[in-house]
Scaffold this motif. Sequence first.
Motif, PDB file in Angstrom:
ATOM      1  N   ALA A  81     -11.915 -22.174   5.674  1.00 45.20           N
ATOM      2  CA  ALA A  81     -11.395 -21.365   4.572  1.00 45.20           C
ATOM      3  C   ALA A  81     -12.514 -21.011   3.601  1.00 45.20           C
ATOM      4  N   LEU A  82     -12.482 -19.777   3.095  1.00 40.09           N
ATOM      5  CA  LEU A  82     -13.425 -19.337   2.067  1.00 40.09           C
ATOM      6  C   LEU A  82     -12.595 -18.972   0.840  1.00 40.09           C
ATOM      7  N   LEU A  83     -12.817 -19.708  -0.261  1.00 38.88           N
ATOM      8  CA  LEU A  83     -11.969 -19.589  -1.438  1.00 38.88           C
ATOM      9  C   LEU A  83     -12.779 -19.220  -2.671  1.00 38.88           C
ATOM     10  N   GLY A  84     -12.071 -18.671  -3.649  1.00 37.46           N
ATOM     11  CA  GLY A  84     -12.683 -18.332  -4.933  1.00 37.46           C
ATOM     12  C   GLY A  84     -11.836 -17.284  -5.630  1.00 37.46           C
ATOM     13  N   GLY A  85     -11.989 -17.178  -6.929  1.00 39.11           N
ATOM     14  CA  GLY A  85     -11.263 -16.166  -7.679  1.00 39.11           C
ATOM     15  C   GLY A  85     -11.831 -14.786  -7.422  1.00 39.11           C
ATOM     16  N   ASN A  86     -11.226 -13.765  -8.048  1.00 37.24           N
ATOM     17  CA  ASN A  86     -11.757 -12.412  -7.935  1.00 37.24           C
ATOM     18  C   ASN A  86     -13.165 -12.374  -8.535  1.00 37.24           C
ATOM     19  N   GLY A  87     -14.082 -11.727  -7.836  1.00 34.09           N
ATOM     20  CA  GLY A  87     -15.464 -11.660  -8.305  1.00 34.09           C
ATOM     21  C   GLY A  87     -16.287 -12.886  -7.989  1.00 34.09           C
ATOM     22  N   ALA A  88     -15.712 -13.814  -7.200  1.00 34.35           N
ATOM     23  CA  ALA A  88     -16.452 -15.043  -6.871  1.00 34.35           C
ATOM     24  C   ALA A  88     -17.571 -14.782  -5.878  1.00 34.35           C
ATOM     25  N   GLY A  89     -17.450 -13.705  -5.089  1.00 30.31           N
ATOM     26  CA  GLY A  89     -18.487 -13.387  -4.097  1.00 30.31           C
ATOM     27  C   GLY A  89     -18.012 -13.474  -2.666  1.00 30.31           C
ATOM     28  N   LYS A  90     -16.713 -13.731  -2.463  1.00 33.64           N
ATOM     29  CA  LYS A  90     -16.198 -13.904  -1.092  1.00 33.64           C
ATOM     30  C   LYS A  90     -16.391 -12.640  -0.257  1.00 33.64           C
ATOM     31  N   SER A  91     -15.915 -11.516  -0.770  1.00 35.19           N
ATOM     32  CA  SER A  91     -16.024 -10.270   0.003  1.00 35.19           C
ATOM     33  C   SER A  91     -17.471  -9.886   0.239  1.00 35.19           C
ATOM     34  N   THR A  92     -18.326 -10.156  -0.758  1.00 33.43           N
ATOM     35  CA  THR A  92     -19.743  -9.783  -0.611  1.00 33.43           C
ATOM     36  C   THR A  92     -20.409 -10.575   0.501  1.00 33.43           C
ATOM     37  N   ILE A  93     -20.194 -11.895   0.540  1.00 28.52           N
ATOM     38  CA  ILE A  93     -20.879 -12.686   1.578  1.00 28.52           C
ATOM     39  C   ILE A  93     -20.327 -12.333   2.960  1.00 28.52           C
ATOM     40  N   LEU A  94     -19.050 -11.988   3.048  1.00 29.17           N
ATOM     41  CA  LEU A  94     -18.493 -11.599   4.340  1.00 29.17           C
ATOM     42  C   LEU A  94     -19.036 -10.243   4.782  1.00 29.17           C
ATOM     43  N   LYS A  95     -19.247  -9.349   3.827  1.00 27.81           N
ATOM     44  CA  LYS A  95     -19.813  -8.043   4.183  1.00 27.81           C
ATOM     45  C   LYS A  95     -21.293  -8.168   4.555  1.00 27.81           C
ATOM     46  N   VAL A  96     -21.983  -9.159   3.994  1.00 28.09           N
ATOM     47  CA  VAL A  96     -23.354  -9.451   4.448  1.00 28.09           C
ATOM     48  C   VAL A  96     -23.316  -9.947   5.890  1.00 28.09           C
ATOM     49  N   LEU A  97     -22.396 -10.871   6.173  1.00 28.38           N
ATOM     50  CA  LEU A  97     -22.276 -11.400   7.535  1.00 28.38           C
ATOM     51  C   LEU A  97     -21.923 -10.301   8.529  1.00 28.38           C
ATOM     52  N   ASN A  98     -21.095  -9.352   8.080  1.00 30.20           N
ATOM     53  CA  ASN A  98     -20.643  -8.288   8.966  1.00 30.20           C
ATOM     54  C   ASN A  98     -21.608  -7.098   9.004  1.00 30.20           C
ATOM     55  N   GLY A  99     -22.727  -7.199   8.261  1.00 40.40           N
ATOM     56  CA  GLY A  99     -23.735  -6.146   8.318  1.00 40.40           C
ATOM     57  C   GLY A  99     -23.464  -4.957   7.431  1.00 40.40           C
ATOM     58  N   TYR A 138     -11.422 -17.883   7.278  1.00 39.82           N
ATOM     59  CA  TYR A 138     -10.108 -17.451   6.808  1.00 39.82           C
ATOM     60  C   TYR A 138     -10.126 -17.363   5.282  1.00 39.82           C
ATOM     61  N   VAL A 139      -9.894 -16.158   4.762  1.00 37.24           N
ATOM     62  CA  VAL A 139      -9.889 -15.935   3.313  1.00 37.24           C
ATOM     63  C   VAL A 139      -8.455 -15.691   2.867  1.00 37.24           C
ATOM     64  N   SER A 140      -8.017 -16.435   1.861  1.00 37.18           N
ATOM     65  CA  SER A 140      -6.668 -16.227   1.339  1.00 37.18           C
ATOM     66  C   SER A 140      -6.558 -16.828  -0.046  1.00 37.18           C
ATOM     67  N   HIS A 141      -5.731 -16.201  -0.899  1.00 32.12           N
ATOM     68  CA  HIS A 141      -5.377 -16.790  -2.190  1.00 32.12           C
ATOM     69  C   HIS A 141      -4.165 -17.718  -2.041  1.00 32.12           C
ATOM     70  N   ARG A 142      -3.586 -17.747  -0.852  1.00 34.24           N
ATOM     71  CA  ARG A 142      -2.370 -18.529  -0.626  1.00 34.24           C
ATOM     72  C   ARG A 142      -2.759 -19.940  -0.199  1.00 34.24           C
ATOM     73  N   ILE A 167      -3.658 -24.478   7.648  1.00 29.10           N
ATOM     74  CA  ILE A 167      -4.368 -23.901   8.798  1.00 29.10           C
ATOM     75  C   ILE A 167      -5.840 -24.300   8.862  1.00 29.10           C
ATOM     76  N   ALA A 168      -6.474 -24.631   7.728  1.00 29.93           N
ATOM     77  CA  ALA A 168      -7.931 -24.804   7.727  1.00 29.93           C
ATOM     78  C   ALA A 168      -8.351 -26.243   8.006  1.00 29.93           C
ATOM     79  N   ASP A 169      -9.544 -26.385   8.595  1.00 29.29           N
ATOM     80  CA  ASP A 169     -10.172 -27.692   8.804  1.00 29.29           C
ATOM     81  C   ASP A 169     -11.046 -28.067   7.610  1.00 29.29           C
ATOM     82  N   ARG A 170     -11.830 -27.087   7.142  1.00 32.82           N
ATOM     83  CA  ARG A 170     -12.696 -27.295   5.981  1.00 32.82           C
ATOM     84  C   ARG A 170     -12.602 -26.060   5.097  1.00 32.82           C
ATOM     85  N   ALA A 171     -13.133 -26.183   3.873  1.00 33.06           N
ATOM     86  CA  ALA A 171     -13.144 -25.038   2.963  1.00 33.06           C
ATOM     87  C   ALA A 171     -14.457 -24.998   2.198  1.00 33.06           C
TER      88      ALA A 171
END
Length: 528
Positions: free
Chosen positions: A39-57, A201-205, A212-216
Amino acid sequence: MTAGTPVHSVEMKGVTKSFGGVKALVDVDLQVEKGEIHALLGGNGAGKSTILKVLNGVHVPDSGTILVEGKPLTEISPEASRRAGIAMIFQEMSLIPTLTVAQNVFLTREAKGAFGLIDDRTAERRAKDLFDMLKVEVDPKATVGNLGAGQRQLTEIVKAISQNAKVLVLDEPSTALAVSDVERLFAFLRKLRSEGVAIIYVSHRMDEIARIADRATILRDGRHVITAPMSDLPVETMIEHIVGKRSRGLSDVVRGASNVGAPLLELDNVSGVEKPKNVSFVVHSGEVVGLAGLLGSGRSAIARVIAGIDPIVEGEIRIGGKPIAITKPSDAIEAGVALVPEDRLRQGVIAEHSVAFNITLAVLDRLSSNTFISNKKVRDLTDEQIARLRVKTASRDGAVRTLSGGNQQKVVIGKWLSTEPEILVLDEPTSGIDIGSKSEIIMLMRELAKAGKAIVMISSELSEMLSACDRIIVISEGRVMDDISRADLDDALAPKDDPVAQLQAAERKLQIVIQNALTKSQGGTHVH
């Protein structure tokens, strides 16, 4: 997971990324093991989408390294990430609505028949096999534009898994899914995990994350906070890490006492086509009311119904005590309702046009006589709103695209204030703007309420909602689940002389209320 030394499917080290001087990521590490749901967690602006977009090129990092199954990812591009075995499902769906489900699933990887022609029948058969694996029914021949939100999301997931990915990234995958579809998704993800696929897996839920997650890994303000097994991260601990120790920021915004008057906006068992569902609440003059909830909860659907963008299927809206038939946006505007939309660039302004054009666009009929627009009236109204909102612009004739995000948002608000509304609905009014502009917009809402307006605020930024609102209505699955006075979220144990600690404590309490609302709407167990 297999015993022994973990095999890192993904290893990101020291990743830093800035946008125009704003640091979105600062020296972030992320490790995801083979056969793990991480799981990848954080509030809005935490950087989750940015690091995933780096990973995805999608974004090239300023510094840092990326390894996929131990091999450096030297070329940063979506195609290079795909070749390395990374498949990502973004929040913003990538499907083409005019193509069929099967055509979307195998887009750019089409099956070919005799003479090199595209073989749609083979694609449809393969797509059906994948949906059967997921144990869901989606017609591979159906046009995507005709599907419901849940079926589109499932199509996105099947498109990603059709690539035989080694790493599968899911960004808020369950937002549009029914509870039964979420269970099918989880069963399928566990199957992929058993086959050695690494899943981010990214979710606010957070109830989903716990199941579902093993680690976060938790990010905050673009920095790595903690990586830990889920057994070490109960929901209260996750919330504490997500909220963390913030800078003063909005804690300096003083709400002041409210002078609440008569009911101005009333919703009575209002339902839309899908959402909202039997929603009832009241907003009084002089009051700022927040609509809080997770992504997909139905907050924006309520705003769209109030503003006449989406139809009301049943129920009644009353303004000033009188039933109002709102069937189109002009009905809402005439009734004194204005909506500041969520996406300012696509829905709020015409960026290539001037500040004056945008501010006066909604009231041109009031600024004209004998079919001619009065340039003096345009100038006067524009200058009034520029001064009122403290819009920083070189000229009223300058293009809106040349302004900062905060000033663009002020232009959108100025446009709708020009209609002289009694009820102002603001959907994510502080998204993507600097802290100074956020404070100004929150104080403007308080000033408008003090002048007798009724304000409805939708925000994913809970600290901003807590700074602005007198009352917060919690929405889940399109329904009202709670209605809380802002004062009830204060924590008696937080130091009275520390506004930062008070705001953090209130945010933690509100986070738990929102998570409990989701659980209640789905028939689960509450967090205490």
